[in-house]
Scaffold this active site. Structure first.
Site, mmCIF file in Angstrom:
data_model
loop_
_atom_site.group_PDB
_atom_site.id
_atom_site.type_symbol
_atom_site.label_atom_id
_atom_site.label_comp_id
_atom_site.label_asym_id
_atom_site.label_seq_id
_atom_site.Cartn_x
_atom_site.Cartn_y
_atom_site.Cartn_z
ATOM 1 N N HIS A 119 -7.962 5.804 1.117
ATOM 2 C CA HIS A 119 -6.709 5.311 0.538
ATOM 3 C C HIS A 119 -6.830 3.875 0.031
ATOM 4 O O HIS A 119 -7.516 3.041 0.613
ATOM 5 C CB HIS A 119 -5.590 5.387 1.586
ATOM 6 C CG HIS A 119 -5.864 4.557 2.815
ATOM 7 N ND1 HIS A 119 -5.487 3.237 2.925
ATOM 8 C CD2 HIS A 119 -6.485 4.870 3.978
ATOM 9 C CE1 HIS A 119 -5.854 2.768 4.105
ATOM 10 N NE2 HIS A 119 -6.462 3.737 4.758
ATOM 11 N N ASP A 120 -6.172 3.636 -1.095
ATOM 12 C CA ASP A 120 -6.020 2.293 -1.669
ATOM 13 C C ASP A 120 -7.322 1.677 -2.167
ATOM 14 O O ASP A 120 -7.365 0.476 -2.447
ATOM 15 C CB ASP A 120 -5.348 1.340 -0.668
ATOM 16 C CG ASP A 120 -3.978 1.835 -0.238
ATOM 17 O OD1 ASP A 120 -3.069 1.836 -1.082
ATOM 18 O OD2 ASP A 120 -3.821 2.241 0.929
ATOM 19 N N GLY A 137 -10.684 2.440 3.768
ATOM 20 C CA GLY A 137 -9.564 2.048 2.924
ATOM 21 C C GLY A 137 -9.699 0.661 2.335
ATOM 22 O O GLY A 137 -10.370 -0.220 2.880
#
Length: 269
Positions: A119-120, A137
């Site tokens: 994520h991200d 992440g």
């Protein structure tokens, strides 16, 4: 669009007319897929995916899955894939969290088999992520960077433009632009001269970059001293400023000189 009747395509998905979708692929709601893209069998494109033109998503890949982050609270987030990017078998790319709201993979990238992009993350254009690379992440990877197979990248690490990370590396620190990173703990292994020549950099420009990194890695200065001397003693250029800004803004700290890592260990937060 030329999907087989054996593929699942949600009625809300926005799929361009000439996208090819193989049997047993799954396209969920709130998905957009650009012209000329091919989706292989058993690939899963989850909600929030925005896939560009002329991409190739190979069998078993999972795009825009829910983040593997306990802080995620089902907020609306995206995964954005640029044009002409290839994602090979069983690669997984999670969508963003409320921290940045999206995970991004740029255009003209190659994400090899079994890689994980969490994520991200932000992956630039023309990047290569090797087989089984595992990115935690919030990792940022600059344009034209290569992260070789079996490497693991710690959360919040930044990897600079035109850099090269060797295979099976544990990347706990930031990797500055134009460099090669290797060894354990991760450390400076020279300039990515082969990659730079392939991309049209002149010998004079490569020598200029080497001279900059001698101040940072080879002369025994701390980073603040090295940057001060670089600014005072070396002429301005785009490459010089890119390096200075990267090192100055590094939050995790940059990888070490090879002379600082022999027998050393790094403590992680």
């Amino acid at each position: 669009m030329t999907p087989t009747t054996l593929a699942y395509i949600h009625s809300d998905a926005k799929v361009a007319q000439n996208v090819e979708i193989e049997p047993f692929a799954m396209i969920h709601s709130d998905v957009e897929i650009g012209e000329g893209t091919w989706i292989g069998s058993h690939a899963v494109i989850n909600s929030g995916a925005r896939i560009g033109k002329n991409c190739r998503i190979y069998p078993g890949a999972v795009i825009s899955a829910t983040p593997q982050d306990l802080k995620y609270n089902n907020e609306y987030t995206l995964t954005v894939i640029g044009d002409n990017t290839t994602i090979r078998e069983y690669a997984t790319i999670s969508r963003g969290t409320e921290e940045h709201w999206k995970t991004v993979v740029g255009s003209d990238c190659l994400i090899m088999a079994y890689a994980h992009i969490a994520h991200d993350c932000r992956i630039g254009n023309n990047c290569i992520v090797g087989n089984n690379v595992q990115m935690a992440g919030h990792v940022h990877v600059g344009d034209w960077a290569i992260v070789s197979a079996l490497s693991a990248v710690h959360q919040f690490v930044k990897i600079g433009i035109h850099s090269f990370v060797s295979g099976a590396s544990l990347v706990r620190k930031d990797v500055p632009p134009f460099t090669k990173a290797a060894r354990e703990p991760i450390s400076y292994a020279g300039i990515n001269s082969v990659g730079l020549r392939r991309r049209g950099y002149s010998n004079d420009k490569i020598v200029e970059i080497q001279n900059i990194y001698r101040y940072i890695f080879m002369r025994g200065f701390n980073n603040a001293e090295a940057l001060q001397k670089i600014e005072l003693e070396l002429p301005p250029s785009n490459e010089r400023d890119e390096i200075i800004n990267f090192v100055r803004n590094s939050e995790r700290g940059i990888m070490k000189s090879p002379f600082q890592t022999n027998g050393a260990s790094e403590t992680e937060a």
